[in-house]
Motif scaffolding. Sequence first.
Motif, PDB file in Angstrom:
ATOM      1  N   MET A 109       0.829  -1.192   0.000  1.00 28.47           N
ATOM      2  CA  MET A 109       0.000   0.000   0.000  1.00 28.47           C
ATOM      3  C   MET A 109       0.873   1.255   0.000  1.00 28.47           C
ATOM      4  O   MET A 109       1.973   1.257   0.541  1.00 28.47           O
ATOM      5  CB  MET A 109      -0.953  -0.005   1.197  1.00 28.47           C
ATOM      6  CG  MET A 109      -2.112  -0.970   1.017  1.00 28.47           C
ATOM      7  SD  MET A 109      -1.623  -2.717   1.153  1.00 28.47           S
ATOM      8  CE  MET A 109      -1.645  -2.921   2.938  1.00 28.47           C
ATOM      9  N   GLU A 110       0.340   2.339  -0.595  1.00 25.44           N
ATOM     10  CA  GLU A 110       1.161   3.493  -0.924  1.00 25.44           C
ATOM     11  C   GLU A 110       1.539   4.361   0.267  1.00 25.44           C
ATOM     12  O   GLU A 110       2.462   5.163   0.178  1.00 25.44           O
ATOM     13  CB  GLU A 110       0.452   4.370  -1.973  1.00 25.44           C
ATOM     14  CG  GLU A 110      -0.834   5.022  -1.493  1.00 25.44           C
ATOM     15  CD  GLU A 110      -2.034   4.122  -1.569  1.00 25.44           C
ATOM     16  OE1 GLU A 110      -3.106   4.532  -1.094  1.00 25.44           O
ATOM     17  OE2 GLU A 110      -1.913   2.995  -2.096  1.00 25.44           O
TER      18      GLU A 110
ATOM     19  N   ASP B 130      -0.866   2.643 -12.812  1.00 28.52           N
ATOM     20  CA  ASP B 130      -1.865   3.548 -12.251  1.00 28.52           C
ATOM     21  C   ASP B 130      -1.884   4.804 -13.107  1.00 28.52           C
ATOM     22  O   ASP B 130      -1.239   4.859 -14.161  1.00 28.52           O
ATOM     23  CB  ASP B 130      -1.621   3.849 -10.762  1.00 28.52           C
ATOM     24  CG  ASP B 130      -0.412   4.728 -10.514  1.00 28.52           C
ATOM     25  OD1 ASP B 130       0.495   4.776 -11.361  1.00 28.52           O
ATOM     26  OD2 ASP B 130      -0.367   5.390  -9.455  1.00 28.52           O
TER      27      ASP B 130
ATOM     28  N   TYR C 225       3.466  -2.664 -12.531  1.00 29.00           N
ATOM     29  CA  TYR C 225       2.669  -1.642 -11.857  1.00 29.00           C
ATOM     30  C   TYR C 225       1.971  -0.776 -12.903  1.00 29.00           C
ATOM     31  O   TYR C 225       2.569  -0.435 -13.920  1.00 29.00           O
ATOM     32  CB  TYR C 225       3.548  -0.740 -10.987  1.00 29.00           C
ATOM     33  CG  TYR C 225       4.375  -1.474  -9.955  1.00 29.00           C
ATOM     34  CD1 TYR C 225       3.793  -1.920  -8.769  1.00 29.00           C
ATOM     35  CD2 TYR C 225       5.730  -1.718 -10.160  1.00 29.00           C
ATOM     36  CE1 TYR C 225       4.545  -2.595  -7.810  1.00 29.00           C
ATOM     37  CE2 TYR C 225       6.496  -2.384  -9.210  1.00 29.00           C
ATOM     38  CZ  TYR C 225       5.902  -2.817  -8.041  1.00 29.00           C
ATOM     39  OH  TYR C 225       6.639  -3.491  -7.102  1.00 29.00           O
TER      40      TYR C 225
ATOM     41  N   CYS D  90      -6.658   3.666 -10.677  1.00 31.66           N
ATOM     42  CA  CYS D  90      -5.896   2.455 -10.397  1.00 31.66           C
ATOM     43  C   CYS D  90      -6.695   1.243 -10.860  1.00 31.66           C
ATOM     44  O   CYS D  90      -7.816   1.018 -10.389  1.00 31.66           O
ATOM     45  CB  CYS D  90      -5.609   2.353  -8.899  1.00 31.66           C
ATOM     46  SG  CYS D  90      -4.542   0.956  -8.442  1.00 31.66           S
TER      47      CYS D  90
ATOM     48  N   GLU E 204      -3.399  -1.586  -4.755  1.00 30.18           N
ATOM     49  CA  GLU E 204      -2.386  -0.639  -5.221  1.00 30.18           C
ATOM     50  C   GLU E 204      -2.101  -0.902  -6.690  1.00 30.18           C
ATOM     51  O   GLU E 204      -2.817  -1.655  -7.342  1.00 30.18           O
ATOM     52  CB  GLU E 204      -1.111  -0.747  -4.359  1.00 30.18           C
ATOM     53  CG  GLU E 204      -0.674   0.579  -3.732  1.00 30.18           C
ATOM     54  CD  GLU E 204      -0.127   1.564  -4.773  1.00 30.18           C
ATOM     55  OE1 GLU E 204       0.309   1.126  -5.850  1.00 30.18           O
ATOM     56  OE2 GLU E 204      -0.136   2.778  -4.497  1.00 30.18           O
ATOM     57  N   SER E 205      -1.062  -0.256  -7.195  1.00 28.60           N
ATOM     58  CA  SER E 205      -0.802  -0.289  -8.635  1.00 28.60           C
ATOM     59  C   SER E 205      -0.362  -1.657  -9.139  1.00 28.60           C
ATOM     60  O   SER E 205      -0.308  -1.870 -10.349  1.00 28.60           O
ATOM     61  CB  SER E 205       0.248   0.766  -9.008  1.00 28.60           C
ATOM     62  OG  SER E 205       1.454   0.558  -8.294  1.00 28.60           O
TER      63      SER E 205
END
Length: 503
Positions: free
Chosen positions: A91-92, A202, A200, A348, A108-109
């Motif tokens: 998580m970011e 986003d 990844y 995302c 997340e991404s």
Amino acid sequence: MEAEHTTTVARIRKDIERFYETDTKFRIYHGTTNSTRHATFSRDAIVDVSALNHVLKVDVERKVAIVEPNVPMDALVRETRKYNLLPPVVMEFPGITVGGGFVGTAGESSSFRYGFFDRTVNWAEVILADGTMVTASSKENSDLFSGLAGSFGTLGVLTLLELRLIDLKPYVELTYHPVNSISAAMSKLQAETLNESNDYVDGILFSRTKGSIITGRLKSNPPSSSSLQRFSRAHDPWFYLHASRTTSSPPSSPHTEHVPISDYLFRYDRGAFWTGYYAFRYFMIPFNFLTRLLLDYFMHTRIMYHALHASGHTDRYIIQDLALPASAAASFLDFIDARFGTYPLWLCPLPPDTRGSMAHPHALATRGEPRHEQYINVGVWGPYPSSEAGYVAANRDIEAKVRELGGLKWLYARTFYTEDEFWGIYDRERYAELRARYRASGLPSVFEKVRDEPGRRREERFGGTGWKGMVKRWVLCTNLTRGFYGIWKAVWGGDYLLERKRK
């Protein structure tokens, strides 16, 4: 460390058994929160799990980590990197915990590839609300294991989890793909999730006509000619500002750079995506490189969450994450543009099994047809100065639109559904059966946990209803003084969730 874990778990079980014997409802206290919901905890009715914050073991051969639930993301990454391993979904925000990610719906991404954070968990050790200790996995107590995802701590108390890990590559090759419309952003976002070389994906929309879809690929070494781009140091750029500069290029000219893995994973920590900008505007401070450098300490998410709750300003900002079927995401973005004009917006991509990780929704979408398609998360975060009635109406408009389009909202945010509306979206019968089977009546239900406080005005939530609350509101009678109060509380530290100890 294992002996300390055993001792702590024994203490927690004793507390839970005491509550069960006296038929007392209790809540699980973690010490911090990454939720924007109003929450206070009575010291007389909590089970304190804040001490469960250790990584007990990393098994290199099996590529797993044995982790207590209160371990934050930055500590988890720091520990697994020692063994050249990495969680597949991180998580970011560095303060989000393993347990919070498992029971609170965290994506997340990398989720388009690996699913939500809960899908990276092999098994969980859980104390039920009667004190019974069980293990839940896909093979043992499988209904509890699947039900824990999105349960927000309403089915039992997590004490240990096993997480899957992947091989560490210390760099991420980032490519920023400029887009010039909402439809172009949606098309590019979905196309990049089909590109198997991406780890990844986003995106950020800065306006209807300007955005960037950002793809990342794990790399062992950056090219020798490439200088590294950093985002974690005080003099580094905030990620969203850096990304916005790449949108001036035509869509046919993407920009590529290399970023250290930890800088990438927590790229949104400084400035909390872009909400830190609103703090500068709120205090009428110029927003430039020098002021960001001087005030960097205050612009990290741990400090910002503390200040936001202490100041009582969680109800002056719309902070919502919404998961929409990919086919409906553009319509939702059009609605946000017309109704609020809020930008930037975070995009995302999520996997087709998104609904299974989001708080026990009905099997069918609210529009009545089966759905097995990709979902897109839209992060809508920005100030909304208004009366309390106007603020509630705005959030309810968002909730209604999401439901109309067959989506779901993240329940970390403030939730304004009526009870009938809520259980029209979520599967009350199945969830109630699960709670009965695992004796969870001592814990609040999901609706009780996430609903907005009924019957309490905005002013009453700041300071309470007694004479001390009245004095506090009188002394801190302006938005500016409340803002400074929130900063002071964050810097001073201390608990901002527990009620003051009764004398």
